[in-house]
Scaffold this motif. Structure first.
Motif, PDB file in Angstrom:
ATOM      1  N   GLN A 166     -13.854  -8.567   9.303  1.00  0.00           N
ATOM      2  CA  GLN A 166     -13.351  -8.392  10.665  1.00  0.00           C
ATOM      3  C   GLN A 166     -14.274  -7.475  11.469  1.00  0.00           C
ATOM      4  O   GLN A 166     -14.588  -7.752  12.613  1.00  0.00           O
ATOM      5  N   GLN A 206       4.328   1.101   1.693  1.00  0.00           N
ATOM      6  CA  GLN A 206       4.380   0.095   2.757  1.00  0.00           C
ATOM      7  C   GLN A 206       4.189  -1.313   2.180  1.00  0.00           C
ATOM      8  O   GLN A 206       3.155  -1.630   1.597  1.00  0.00           O
ATOM      9  N   PHE A 227       0.875  -1.175   0.000  1.00  0.00           N
ATOM     10  CA  PHE A 227       0.000   0.000   0.000  1.00  0.00           C
ATOM     11  C   PHE A 227       0.902   1.212   0.000  1.00  0.00           C
ATOM     12  O   PHE A 227       1.616   1.433   0.970  1.00  0.00           O
ATOM     13  N   SER A 252      -0.913  -8.724  15.074  1.00  0.00           N
ATOM     14  CA  SER A 252      -1.725  -7.665  14.497  1.00  0.00           C
ATOM     15  C   SER A 252      -0.946  -6.886  13.438  1.00  0.00           C
ATOM     16  O   SER A 252       0.208  -6.531  13.665  1.00  0.00           O
ATOM     17  N   GLY A 253      -1.571  -6.650  12.307  1.00  0.00           N
ATOM     18  CA  GLY A 253      -0.939  -5.822  11.284  1.00  0.00           C
ATOM     19  C   GLY A 253       0.007  -6.574  10.363  1.00  0.00           C
ATOM     20  O   GLY A 253       0.681  -5.957   9.543  1.00  0.00           O
ATOM     21  N   CYS A 254       0.064  -7.915  10.449  1.00  0.00           N
ATOM     22  CA  CYS A 254       1.027  -8.637   9.617  1.00  0.00           C
ATOM     23  C   CYS A 254       0.453  -8.957   8.242  1.00  0.00           C
ATOM     24  O   CYS A 254       1.139  -9.481   7.387  1.00  0.00           O
ATOM     25  N   GLY A 255      -0.815  -8.655   8.010  1.00  0.00           N
ATOM     26  CA  GLY A 255      -1.377  -8.842   6.674  1.00  0.00           C
ATOM     27  C   GLY A 255      -2.313 -10.025   6.524  1.00  0.00           C
ATOM     28  O   GLY A 255      -2.541 -10.487   5.407  1.00  0.00           O
ATOM     29  N   LYS A 256      -2.912 -10.479   7.600  1.00  0.00           N
ATOM     30  CA  LYS A 256      -3.830 -11.619   7.495  1.00  0.00           C
ATOM     31  C   LYS A 256      -5.109 -11.231   6.754  1.00  0.00           C
ATOM     32  O   LYS A 256      -5.541 -11.945   5.844  1.00  0.00           O
ATOM     33  N   SER A 257      -5.681 -10.106   7.152  1.00  0.00           N
ATOM     34  CA  SER A 257      -6.917  -9.682   6.472  1.00  0.00           C
ATOM     35  C   SER A 257      -6.645  -9.395   5.002  1.00  0.00           C
ATOM     36  O   SER A 257      -7.464  -9.719   4.135  1.00  0.00           O
ATOM     37  N   VAL A 258      -5.490  -8.774   4.734  1.00  0.00           N
ATOM     38  CA  VAL A 258      -5.137  -8.487   3.341  1.00  0.00           C
ATOM     39  C   VAL A 258      -5.036  -9.798   2.557  1.00  0.00           C
ATOM     40  O   VAL A 258      -5.526  -9.897   1.425  1.00  0.00           O
ATOM     41  N   HIS A 272      -7.045 -15.021  16.496  1.00  0.00           N
ATOM     42  CA  HIS A 272      -6.039 -14.885  17.553  1.00  0.00           C
ATOM     43  C   HIS A 272      -6.371 -15.829  18.696  1.00  0.00           C
ATOM     44  O   HIS A 272      -5.703 -15.830  19.726  1.00  0.00           O
ATOM     45  N   VAL A 313       3.320  -5.013   2.605  1.00  0.00           N
ATOM     46  CA  VAL A 313       2.565  -5.773   3.603  1.00  0.00           C
ATOM     47  C   VAL A 313       2.782  -7.275   3.404  1.00  0.00           C
ATOM     48  O   VAL A 313       3.019  -8.010   4.352  1.00  0.00           O
ATOM     49  N   GLU A 340     -11.456 -13.412  12.043  1.00  0.00           N
ATOM     50  CA  GLU A 340     -11.630 -13.352  13.493  1.00  0.00           C
ATOM     51  C   GLU A 340     -13.085 -13.598  13.902  1.00  0.00           C
ATOM     52  O   GLU A 340     -13.753 -12.709  14.442  1.00  0.00           O
TER      53      GLU A 340
HETATM   54  N1  LIG Z   1      -6.689  -0.326   2.394  1.00  0.00           N
HETATM   55  C1  LIG Z   1      -5.485  -0.167   2.972  1.00  0.00           C
HETATM   56  N2  LIG Z   1      -4.762   0.933   2.713  1.00  0.00           N
HETATM   57  C2  LIG Z   1      -3.551   1.110   3.265  1.00  0.00           C
HETATM   58  N3  LIG Z   1      -2.965   0.238   4.084  1.00  0.00           N
HETATM   59  C3  LIG Z   1      -3.630  -0.886   4.390  1.00  0.00           C
HETATM   60  C4  LIG Z   1      -4.928  -1.149   3.851  1.00  0.00           C
HETATM   61  N4  LIG Z   1      -5.349  -2.341   4.316  1.00  0.00           N
HETATM   62  C5  LIG Z   1      -4.370  -2.788   5.118  1.00  0.00           C
HETATM   63  N5  LIG Z   1      -3.329  -1.931   5.169  1.00  0.00           N
HETATM   64  C6  LIG Z   1      -2.076  -2.109   5.916  1.00  0.00           C
HETATM   65  O1  LIG Z   1      -1.686  -3.436   5.774  1.00  0.00           O
HETATM   66  C7  LIG Z   1      -1.196  -3.951   6.984  1.00  0.00           C
HETATM   67  C8  LIG Z   1      -1.851  -5.283   7.268  1.00  0.00           C
HETATM   68  O2  LIG Z   1      -3.208  -5.090   7.484  1.00  0.00           O
HETATM   69  P1  LIG Z   1      -4.182  -6.282   7.867  1.00  0.00           P
HETATM   70  O3  LIG Z   1      -5.536  -5.676   8.021  1.00  0.00           O
HETATM   71  O4  LIG Z   1      -4.036  -7.378   6.886  1.00  0.00           O
HETATM   72  O5  LIG Z   1      -3.629  -6.743   9.275  1.00  0.00           O
HETATM   73  P2  LIG Z   1      -4.100  -8.012  10.104  1.00  0.00           P
HETATM   74  O6  LIG Z   1      -3.006  -9.006  10.036  1.00  0.00           O
HETATM   75  O7  LIG Z   1      -5.428  -8.441   9.657  1.00  0.00           O
HETATM   76  O8  LIG Z   1      -4.156  -7.395  11.566  1.00  0.00           O
HETATM   77  P3  LIG Z   1      -5.261  -7.635  12.705  1.00  0.00           P
HETATM   78  O9  LIG Z   1      -4.923  -8.900  13.373  1.00  0.00           O
HETATM   79  O10 LIG Z   1      -5.066  -6.471  13.610  1.00  0.00           O
HETATM   80  O11 LIG Z   1      -6.578  -7.639  12.037  1.00  0.00           O
HETATM   81  C9  LIG Z   1      -1.468  -2.905   8.047  1.00  0.00           C
HETATM   82  O12 LIG Z   1      -0.226  -2.362   8.424  1.00  0.00           O
HETATM   83  C10 LIG Z   1      -2.303  -1.877   7.397  1.00  0.00           C
HETATM   84  O13 LIG Z   1      -1.823  -0.615   7.744  1.00  0.00           O
END
Ligand SMILES: Nc1ncnc2c1ncn2[C@@H]1O[C@H](COP(=O)(O)OP(=O)(O)OP(=O)(O)O)[C@@H](O)[C@H]1O
Ligand SMILES: [Mg+2]
Lengths: 267, 279
Positions: free
Chosen positions: A92, A21, A18, A43-49, A204, A23, A171
């Motif tokens: 989520q 950054q 992104f 948290s924030g490692c990119g699972k949702s992505v 988690h 991810v 989650e």
């Molecule tokens: N639409 C977006 N635009 C910019 N950055 C994004 C976007 N979506 C996610 N990110 C970045 O990607 C990284 C991973 O996000 P993600 O939501 O996948 O985390 P996660 O592993 O699901 O965390 P959590 O357990 O807190 O849900 C984060 O640092 C977030 O800032």
């Protein structure tokens, strides 16, 4: 898992950034029909992505996403949305439509994509509400009037309304009480067994991992690893996960901060 | 746009102008592409009544009162402001023609559109922006609905239908209050007032005003939806989307108004080459 069948979902050397950054980097992953894959990681490692990439809600910066062997980027927009109906996604944050009440939220997919009359739609909605342990009288409430855990369960009911073959759970038990968490875990297991649904679960909650996982992978945030290390630090069965010797995995599984405490103190 | 181009250290004014220009061109192009994306979806069937009627109510009926206040005061302000000038020339009987003509061709459409881009445009941008940041737009896609088809098309059509109607309401209120003020307070003879209105105002004037307002409706809807779809970063981003929807559509309305004015004049002379004869 028998690896000679075509994976139902596959990531091939997928990276996603992104802006500046990074991810996800060079993720390769295959998910086979009928299995339940659990994705863990901080948290924030990119699972949702990762889940959104698998669902084709996001496009990878590089690499390929494959659905039953066909690369998504070669499919037409229409075909993608057709095929996506076989996939259900629990967001989520539940992502309920604010302007619609609970009933219409759950019925949304049915109204959009089927010609079902009001009565069968009503029956399906009530059935799905029952599955997630909600009474029928929440039907007329707007999402703003629900508690966090209720929203999550309505989101789950909505995702399952079209009887998908693949379910993505972001989650599913976060924000639920322990009993309700167990009900949801049971629901995931039951649909997987009864209808041979493929599940991808981000969680988690180690009890969810213990209950539902066939296979587990663990992600690490790119910021914490070297530029050549693989981002997926663990792949294996849940037994292997709980026996894993690698400290970054075992500390995560047991919820020990370890070296992080010293980092915090140093800061 | 200045809001998106902060001065970086060590940067000259030329860099800044360059960057502002590029981002402006990018923005205009992006909005254009967004509109192009929507056009084929317009022909994929009409929006469902369940979605469309509440939108028309929200956009149309809910705006009637502010639109009547806007139109009403414009009519009276015009009368107050022009009366002295006209009286010096002993032409106060023609006040009606002046008020009505300015209202239907220019002030009615533009001020109504300005009012509505604040009221409707910001509301649309905030609503869609909230949907964007809470993943509801992704949820639509996940459930087999096309967000452009489901969210943008009905809002576009509702604006296209409602904004000209509201403009007509503003025109009518302004004509009414302008007439009442001129005859009751400024003491102009009612017969002469309407006589000159009749003589100078043609159907062309009304239609060109209403045609403009159709364009303004389209502009308000497209810019508001575009800002909403591109909002990012939580509540703050949603607020920014709402403000931008207003500012961008207001500027666009003025620019488009100018070009439509030029265009409609040339068209007029093309059809009626010697307007003095018809007057
Ligand atoms: N639409 C977006 N635009 C910019 N950055 C994004 C976007 N979506 C996610 N990110 C970045 O990607 C990284 C991973 O996000 P993600 O939501 O996948 O985390 P996660 O592993 O699901 O965390 P959590 O357990 O807190 O849900 C984060 O640092 C977030 O800032
Ligand atoms: Mg997440």
């Amino acid at each position: 898992m028998n690896s000679n069948t075509t994976p139902i979902l596959e990531l091939q050397n997928v990276s996603r950034q992104f802006g500046s950054q990074h991810v996800l980097r060079d993720i390769t992953l295959a998910i086979h029909p009928g299995e339940t894959l659990v994705i863990i990681g901080e948290s924030g490692c990119g699972k949702s992505v990762t889940m959104k990439l698998l669902m084709a809600l996001l496009k990878p910066t590089s690499g390929n996403v494959l659905w039953s062997g066909s690369p998504v980027n070669t499919l037409k927009e229409r075909e993608i949305s057709q095929r996506r109906l076989k996939y259900g996604y629990l967001f989520q944050g539940a992502a309920l439509f604010d302007s619609l009440n609970v009933f219409e939220n759950i019925a949304f997919g049915l109204r959009q994509n089927t010609d079902l009359k009001d009565q069968p739609i009503h029956d399906i909605v009530i059935q799905r509400l029952q599955d997630v342990g909600l009474p029928a009288n929440v039907c007329n409430k707007k999402p703003a009037e629900l508690s966090g855990g209720m929203k999550k369960r309505v989101g789950l009911a909505r995702a399952m309304a079209l009887d998908p073959q693949v379910m993505f759970f972001d989650e599913p038990t976060t924000g639920l009480d322990p009993i309700m968490s167990d009900v949801i875990n049971e629901l995931i297991l039951r649909t997987a067994r009864q209808r041979n649904v493929t599940n991808v679960v981000v969680t988690h909650d180690m009890r969810t991992v213990k209950r539902v996982a066939d296979r587990v992978i663990m992600f690490y945030p790119l910021a914490r690893i070297g530029s050549d290390d693989p981002q997926i630090v663990f792949r294996g069965t849940k037994k292997e996960l709980f026996d894993c010797e690698n400290p970054s995995v075992s500390q995560f599984v047991r919820g020990e901060a370890g070296a992080r405490i010293e980092e915090l103190n140093a800061a | 746009m200045s809001s998106t181009t902060p001065v970086l250290p060590g940067e000259s004014i030329v860099h800044l102008i360059g960057r502002a220009t590029t981002s402006l061109v990018e923005l205009v192009g992006d909005i254009g592409l967004f509109a192009l994306c929507m056009i084929p979806k317009l022909f994929r069937g009409v929006p469902s009544k369940r979605v469309f009627i509440p939108l028309c109510f929200q956009i149309g009926v809910r705006s009637v009162s502010v639109i009547m206040i806007t139109g009403g005061f414009i009519g009276m302000v015009m009368a107050v402001q022009s009366y002295n000038q006209f009286r010096l020339l002993h032409m106060e009987n023609r006040l009606g023609a002046m008020i009505t003509l300015s209202l239907v061709t220019e002030l009615g459409p533009v001020l109504a559109a300005t009012m509505l881009s604040g009221r409707i445009g910001s509301a649309i941008a905030a609503e869609l922006g909230t949907m964007k940041v809470t993943e509801q737009i992704e949820a639509l896609r996940a459930l087999g609905a096309n967000p452009i088809q489901y969210l943008v098309v009905p809002r576009f059509l509702a604006c296209l239908l409602m904004i000209p109607l509201l403009t007509a309401v503003a025109d009518a209120t302004g004509i009414l209050t302008g007439w009442l003020f001129s005859t009751e307070i400024l003491g102009i003879n009612g017969f002469h007032y309407w006589h000159h209105v009749n003589k100078f105002i043609t159907a062309w004037d009304f239609l060109s005003g209403l045609t403009k307002s159709i364009f303004f409706g389209a502009i308000i809807a497209i810019i508001a939806c575009h800002r909403g779809f591109n909002s990012e970063g939580g509540a703050e981003g949603v607020g920014r989307a709402a403000t931008e929807a207003f500012v961008y559509s207001f500027v666009t309305i003025l620019v488009v108004d100018f070009f439509l004015g030029v265009f409609s004049n040339s068209l007029y002379y093309l059809i009626w080459p010697n307007p003095l004869v018809t007057g």
